[in-house]
Design a protein around this motif. Structure first.
Motif, PDB file in Angstrom:
ATOM      1  N   UNK A 117       0.854  -1.196   0.000  1.00 48.38           N
ATOM      2  CA  UNK A 117       0.000   0.000   0.000  1.00 48.38           C
ATOM      3  C   UNK A 117       0.888   1.244   0.000  1.00 48.38           C
ATOM      4  N   UNK A 118       0.704   2.149  -0.967  1.00 49.51           N
ATOM      5  CA  UNK A 118       1.541   3.363  -1.015  1.00 49.51           C
ATOM      6  C   UNK A 118       1.422   4.178   0.271  1.00 49.51           C
ATOM      7  N   UNK A 119       2.515   4.806   0.655  1.00 50.31           N
ATOM      8  CA  UNK A 119       2.551   5.526   1.932  1.00 50.31           C
ATOM      9  C   UNK A 119       1.588   6.703   1.972  1.00 50.31           C
ATOM     10  N   UNK A 120       1.328   7.314   0.799  1.00 48.66           N
ATOM     11  CA  UNK A 120       0.495   8.519   0.774  1.00 48.66           C
ATOM     12  C   UNK A 120      -0.910   8.238   0.277  1.00 48.66           C
ATOM     13  N   UNK A 121      -1.310   6.956   0.293  1.00 49.01           N
ATOM     14  CA  UNK A 121      -2.667   6.620  -0.116  1.00 49.01           C
ATOM     15  C   UNK A 121      -3.644   7.148   0.929  1.00 49.01           C
ATOM     16  N   UNK A 177      -0.086   0.498   7.208  1.00 44.05           N
ATOM     17  CA  UNK A 177       0.739  -0.687   6.978  1.00 44.05           C
ATOM     18  C   UNK A 177       1.933  -0.251   6.138  1.00 44.05           C
ATOM     19  N   UNK A 178       3.161  -0.514   6.569  1.00 40.46           N
ATOM     20  CA  UNK A 178       4.331  -0.058   5.796  1.00 40.46           C
ATOM     21  C   UNK A 178       4.320  -0.622   4.378  1.00 40.46           C
ATOM     22  N   UNK A 179       4.809   0.165   3.440  1.00 36.79           N
ATOM     23  CA  UNK A 179       4.943  -0.294   2.050  1.00 36.79           C
ATOM     24  C   UNK A 179       6.175  -1.200   1.979  1.00 36.79           C
ATOM     25  N   UNK A 180       6.021  -2.369   2.579  1.00 36.75           N
ATOM     26  CA  UNK A 180       7.154  -3.294   2.712  1.00 36.75           C
ATOM     27  C   UNK A 180       7.665  -3.740   1.356  1.00 36.75           C
ATOM     28  N   UNK A 181       6.774  -4.039   0.441  1.00 29.93           N
ATOM     29  CA  UNK A 181       7.198  -4.627  -0.829  1.00 29.93           C
ATOM     30  C   UNK A 181       8.116  -3.680  -1.592  1.00 29.93           C
ATOM     31  N   UNK A 182       7.754  -2.409  -1.640  1.00 30.63           N
ATOM     32  CA  UNK A 182       8.577  -1.453  -2.391  1.00 30.63           C
ATOM     33  C   UNK A 182       9.962  -1.329  -1.777  1.00 30.63           C
ATOM     34  N   UNK A 183      10.015  -1.286  -0.460  1.00 31.37           N
ATOM     35  CA  UNK A 183      11.315  -1.152   0.189  1.00 31.37           C
ATOM     36  C   UNK A 183      12.149  -2.415   0.030  1.00 31.37           C
TER      37      UNK A 183
END
Length: 712
Positions: free
Chosen positions: A529-533, A540-546
């Motif tokens: 989920x994007x951080x600025x959604x 929930x942290x944008x774990x996948x992108x990081x």
């Protein structure tokens, strides 16, 4: 056990299962599927252990799990092969392990384990049912077990081995080995029911079409090795090596060395992942059993093609021309395949064209540089597409019960217009299929498909790729439309045939994998989920992108949030679902379907075009040119001339050399000379001692005279 050691072992259990079943246990169905499922379970367990350990490594992108061994000597050095799991590999390993394990379990029920053998079943054809007598003396027709049950699990194990090998490889060569093993297994499993001409033809078509791409891929691998002296990812993706490849000039389309290598490797993906124009094999692959369809479309083969492009992204991204080609092929394929899916009536063929379209999404994302978004959609798609294919197999299985009950074998259990009302007959299949369909459509917030598809649209919008953005948005609308069409025709309304009225839910070995995959089709999207959604961003942290983004040397930035791609995603998903239900809620037969347009129903006539442009000319060349001209006229003509000349030489040698020279002069002449010498010398062989003494005295006098006058 060291993590690297576990990674080495991950592909081995399915391979051992293949050999054990083929060599020892093929007569015992229970033992065969026990070995196969146990092997898949071991690989799953090892994969989860590797994944969990990867999560515990700080800055995992810089400290990946890797182990190498010397393999082939190259003069003073060695060509090394090994295993490597970095953030991308760990994420891919996660979905590969889960989907493969679920497909193995599902296959037990799909092939009717525990049911009797069919009365008229034979190897190479689907089971037709068995007649049993109940306690009251009534005869019933029930599903029968697959005649080649053990062989199927053996082939499935080899398929899984190929995919695990590809994922854990640290170099392009062993990746290509796994790639080709899957190509072989696709041939074996698509044509598993080889008694059907359509299955045989589909297997050949898949094998030949994918080989076209593989030849180009092999050329790219050879070019890369000649330019760098290595095929190991960690050595190729260094800044110095990438700069060297980018500085090489080639005469082809003005591409750099990196661009040409990337394009050649990408053509391999075009074949393996069924992108236009090599897309024609994938819909025909539906001729294989449904677990094979799930393996090909979700767990292994086509996912491997996209994974290869993601893996080689640092190389491909160096040349803007190559990236433009990748983006065009992906976007065009996404829309092109979606237009065909809206007119298909076979429940599995709709999903087949859906797969082609969704893979186009991923390829287009890579073409515009959306590395993380492409990887995210690859994984979410694997879960919900495996769910949909296994769900379609469950539907077909339930319909086959109805066919056996009515005895009307002319009803196609895969035609959606023969279904309807199955939500009441098959509730578990319905709800899990609904979850998978909504995930495919990008239903907002609660499905994984929404988050991954929305990220691709957001990246295209943020970086000004308007053509890609609009094309993918239209494809997304069609995706939601044909998905709701499929759900409506299959599950909603009332049954349209007696066979649908007597359909029944499938056994737990089939429904349990559906429930597990449905769980991931919903929850896996939450890790990205994007951080600025709005509202949800940051909860929930944008774990996948990081995590996956750290695979690259330069961590890619997430696309800035914009309301417009979000509104577009909501509009196309909800609008497509609504119109799909609205149009098909009362449709009873294909005649009422306004989208049964010949050009769409016949797949834009690409099969016919390829048949006219390639297949028929190939047959003509083979028959008229190769056989009649080259073989019969030229080659046979040359051989006949050589034969006649050989006969002439043989005749000449016999009459002018063998007989007069060898036979008469040398052979007979030698004998005649010996005979003449014998006749002349026999006169001095009288046998009288006195005669010999006189001759000796005469010879002695002659020698004495000669000695006196010539020497003294």
């Amino acid at each position: 056990m060291a993590t690297e050691t576990i990674i080495w072992f991950l592909p081995l259990p399915p391979l051992l299962a293949f050999f054990l079943i083929v060599l020892f246990t093929n007569k015992n169905k229970a033992l065969s599927h026990g070995i196969a499922v146990g092997a898949a379970g071991l690989s799953w367990l090892g994969s989860m252990l590797v994944f969990v350990r990867a999560l515990g490594v700080e800055e995992f992108g810089k400290h990946a799990f890797e182990s190498v061994i010397n393999w082939l000597p190259t003069g003073e050095t060695w060509f090394q092969i090994g295993v490597r799991i970095d953030p991308l590999g760990a994420a891919v390993l996660f979905f590969v392990a889960w989907t493969i394990f679920m497909i193995f379990i599902y296959s037990i029920g799909y092939h009717n384990f525990g049911q009797p053998e069919g009365d008229h079943d034979r190897k190479g054809l689907p089971p037709h049912g068995a007649t049993v007598t109940d306690a009251h003396g009534h005869k019933h027709t029930v599903p029968s077990v697959e005649p080649m049950y053990s062989r199927f699990f053996a082939f499935l194990g080899l398929f899984a081995f190929g995919m695990y090998t590809l994922v854990v490889s640290n170099n392009l060569l062993t990746l290509f080995v796994g790639w080709e093993i899957m190509g072989l297994c696709s041939y074996l499993l698509i044509g598993f029911w080889y008694g059907k001409p359509s299955a045989r033809n589909a297997a050949i078509k898949a094998f030949m079409t994918t080989r076209i791409g593989d030849v180009f891929m092999l050329l790219g691998i050879a070019f890369l090795y000649s330019a760098t002296g290595t095929l190991t990812f960690s050595e190729i993706f260094t800044e110095e090596m990438l700069h060297h490849l980018a500085s090489i000039s080639t005469p082809i389309l003005g591409l750099s060395g990196a661009g040409l290598i990337g394009l050649l490797l990408f053509i391999g993906t075009v074949g393996k992942s069924a992108q236009w124009p090599l897309h024609v094999w994938l819909p025909d692959a539906m001729e294989g059993p449904t677990p094979v369809s799930a393996m090909i479309h979700a767990a292994t083969m086509v996912s491997a093609g996209v994974y290869a492009v993601i893996r080689m992204f640092p190389l491909i991204s160096l040349d803007p021309a190559t990236m433009s080609i990748v983006a065009f092929i992906g976007a065009f394929t996404a829309l092109f395949a979606a237009t065909i899916a809206v007119a298909q009536n076979d429940i599995k063929r709709v999903l087949a064209y859906s797969t082609i379209s969704q893979l186009g999404y991923m390829i287009a994302a890579l073409g515009i540089g959306a590395y993380v978004a492409a990887a995210f959609h690859l994984i979410t798609h694997a879960f919900f597409k495996a769910l949909l294919f296994l769900g379609s197999g469950s539907v077909i299985h339930g319909m086959e019960h109805g066919v056996l009950h009515t005895g009307n074998h002319h009803v196609d259990p895969q035609d959606m217009f023969n279904m309807g009302g199955l939500r009441k007959k098959m509730p578990i299949t319905f709800w899990t299929f609904l979850i998978g369909g909504f995930a495919l459509s990008g239903f907002p917030v609660i499905t994984a498909g929404f988050w991954s598809k929305d990220e691709i649209l957001a990246d295209a919008f943020a970086h000004g790729h308007w053509a890609v953005f609009i094309t993918l948005a239209v494809a997304a609308f069609l995706t939601a439309f044909y998905t709701m069409r499929q759900i409506t025709l299959t599950f909603l309304g009332e049954p349209r045939t007696e066979e649908a009225r007597h359909a029944q839910e499938t056994p737990w070995t089939m429904t349990l994998p559906l429930v597990v995959l449905a769980f991931f089709a919903v929850t896996y999207g939450w890790v990205g989920i994007p951080e600025h959604f709005p509202l949800l961003g940051g909860l929930v942290p944008n774990w996948f992108h990081e995590f996956v983004g750290s695979t690259l040397a330069e961590h890619p930035e997430a696309a800035p949030f914009s309301i417009w791609p979000l509104l577009t995603s909501l509009a196309v998903a909800l609008g497509g679902l609504f119109f799909g239900w609205l149009v098909y809620r009362n449709v009873k037969s294909p005649a009422e379907d306004k989208l049964q347009i010949p050009v769409l129903k016949n797949k834009w006539y690409f099969d016919e075009a390829y048949d006219f442009l390639f297949v028929k000319p190939a047959y003509w060349i083979a028959e008229k040119f190769t056989y009649l001209f080259m073989d019969r006229a030229v080659i046979d003509g040359i051989l006949h001339v050589v034969a006649r000349f050989s006969l002439f030489l043989g005749h000449a040698f016999r009459n002018y050399f063998d007989k007069p020279v060898v036979n008469e002069l040398i052979g007979d002449g030698t004998g005649n000379l010996v005979k003449a010498s014998g006749r002349g010398l026999r006169f001095i062989q009288t046998g009288r001692v006195q005669y010999y003494m006189v001759v000796s005295m005469v010879l002695l006098v002659i020698f004495a005279v000669l000695y006196y006058f010539l020497i003294v």
